[in-house]
Write a protein that holds these residues in place. Structure first.
Motif, PDB file in Angstrom:
ATOM      1  N   UNK A 229      28.225  27.043  38.807  1.00  0.00           N
ATOM      2  CA  UNK A 229      27.429  26.344  39.814  1.00  0.00           C
ATOM      3  C   UNK A 229      26.568  25.273  39.137  1.00  0.00           C
ATOM      4  N   UNK A 230      26.037  25.594  37.957  1.00  0.00           N
ATOM      5  CA  UNK A 230      25.126  24.688  37.259  1.00  0.00           C
ATOM      6  C   UNK A 230      25.847  23.607  36.463  1.00  0.00           C
ATOM      7  N   UNK A 231      27.090  23.867  36.077  1.00  0.00           N
ATOM      8  CA  UNK A 231      27.839  22.933  35.241  1.00  0.00           C
ATOM      9  C   UNK A 231      28.493  21.853  36.100  1.00  0.00           C
TER      10      UNK A 231
ATOM     11  N   UNK B  50      22.514  35.380  44.876  1.00  0.00           N
ATOM     12  CA  UNK B  50      23.302  34.156  44.781  1.00  0.00           C
ATOM     13  C   UNK B  50      24.713  34.336  45.326  1.00  0.00           C
ATOM     14  N   UNK B  51      24.943  35.444  46.035  1.00  0.00           N
ATOM     15  CA  UNK B  51      26.283  35.734  46.541  1.00  0.00           C
ATOM     16  C   UNK B  51      26.816  34.643  47.465  1.00  0.00           C
TER      17      UNK B  51
ATOM     18  N   UNK C 129      14.311  27.737  39.402  1.00  0.00           N
ATOM     19  CA  UNK C 129      15.292  28.798  39.607  1.00  0.00           C
ATOM     20  C   UNK C 129      15.690  29.284  38.222  1.00  0.00           C
ATOM     21  N   UNK C 130      15.504  30.573  37.984  1.00  0.00           N
ATOM     22  CA  UNK C 130      15.917  31.192  36.728  1.00  0.00           C
ATOM     23  C   UNK C 130      17.189  31.981  36.985  1.00  0.00           C
TER      24      UNK C 130
ATOM     25  N   UNK D  90      23.902  24.121  47.431  1.00  0.00           N
ATOM     26  CA  UNK D  90      23.493  25.377  48.082  1.00  0.00           C
ATOM     27  C   UNK D  90      22.268  25.966  47.385  1.00  0.00           C
ATOM     28  N   UNK D  91      22.302  25.949  46.057  1.00  0.00           N
ATOM     29  CA  UNK D  91      21.190  26.492  45.275  1.00  0.00           C
ATOM     30  C   UNK D  91      19.921  25.677  45.510  1.00  0.00           C
ATOM     31  N   UNK D  92      20.061  24.368  45.568  1.00  0.00           N
ATOM     32  CA  UNK D  92      18.915  23.493  45.826  1.00  0.00           C
ATOM     33  C   UNK D  92      18.315  23.761  47.201  1.00  0.00           C
TER      34      UNK D  92
END
Length: 192
Positions: free
Chosen positions: A88-90, A21-22, A50-51, A29-31
């Motif tokens: 990133x998730x918040x 995840x760097x 994604x865990x 981006x994660x999606x």
């Protein structure tokens, strides 16, 4: 220490891959990363999980189904807020904030150049020490993040993990328990 993995649901079951995840700075981006993994795995219905886990402090699950918006669950939002990957998730939406709000701008406008509010006397060194002791240095942003679970508690309900079961999980081996309920424990362990 962090652990992050992608689980893509295929015709033959779940396929897991560890992920770095760097280079991920936003939920978008994660999606994108998860959707690429889904395409590579020929994921059924483009369902990807994604865990993300930080040493038993908190875990998060992000679910993407095709082009739908990501669904997010975080086991402890306050703990996640203290981590770069948790941030990133918040998202504003998850925290119930209006991203178009000018509230933050108004607060900045009310500050003089010295950092005090209009009409407020400048703090002496004794006052600033007291403020530092009580404030914890976290600022208003950390106060706005609730302790405990946050997000879509039914994110995995159709996959065999009920809301009650998800909320009962703590940081220790939570992702392994989820993977076991999904029938993906072996593939997850291969990437741990």
């Amino acid at each position: 220490m962090y652990f992050a993995a992608l689980l893509a649901r295929t015709e033959d079951g779940w396929e897991a891959s560890d992920t770095e995840l760097d280079d991920v700075e936003t939920l978008s981006d994660l999606s994108d990363l998860a959707r690429e993994a889904a395409a590579e795995a020929d994921a059924e219905d483009d369902t990807v999980l994604v865990f993300i886990e930080q040493e038993d402090a908190w875990f998060g699950v992000v679910r993407l189904d095709g082009e739908d918006d990501p669904r997010i669950y975080i086991s402890d939002a306050a703990a996640a807020a203290r981590s770069s990957y948790g941030e990133i998730l918040l998202t504003d939406e998850l925290l119930g904030k209006d991203p178009d709000s000018v509230e933050g701008v108004d607060e900045l406008d009310a500050l003089d150049l010295d950092g005090t509010e209009d009409g407020e006397p400048e703090a002496s060194s004794d006052d600033s020490e007291e403020e530092d002791d009580g404030g914890g240095g976290g600022g208003a942003g950390s106060d706005a993040v609730p302790a405990g679970p946050l997000g879509d508690t039914e994110i995995l309900a159709d996959l065999g993990v009920s809301e009650k079961e998800l909320l009962a999980l703590d940081g220790v081996d939570a992702l392994s328990e989820i993977a076991d309920a999904l029938g993906a424990a072996e593939v997850l362990e291969t990437v741990r």
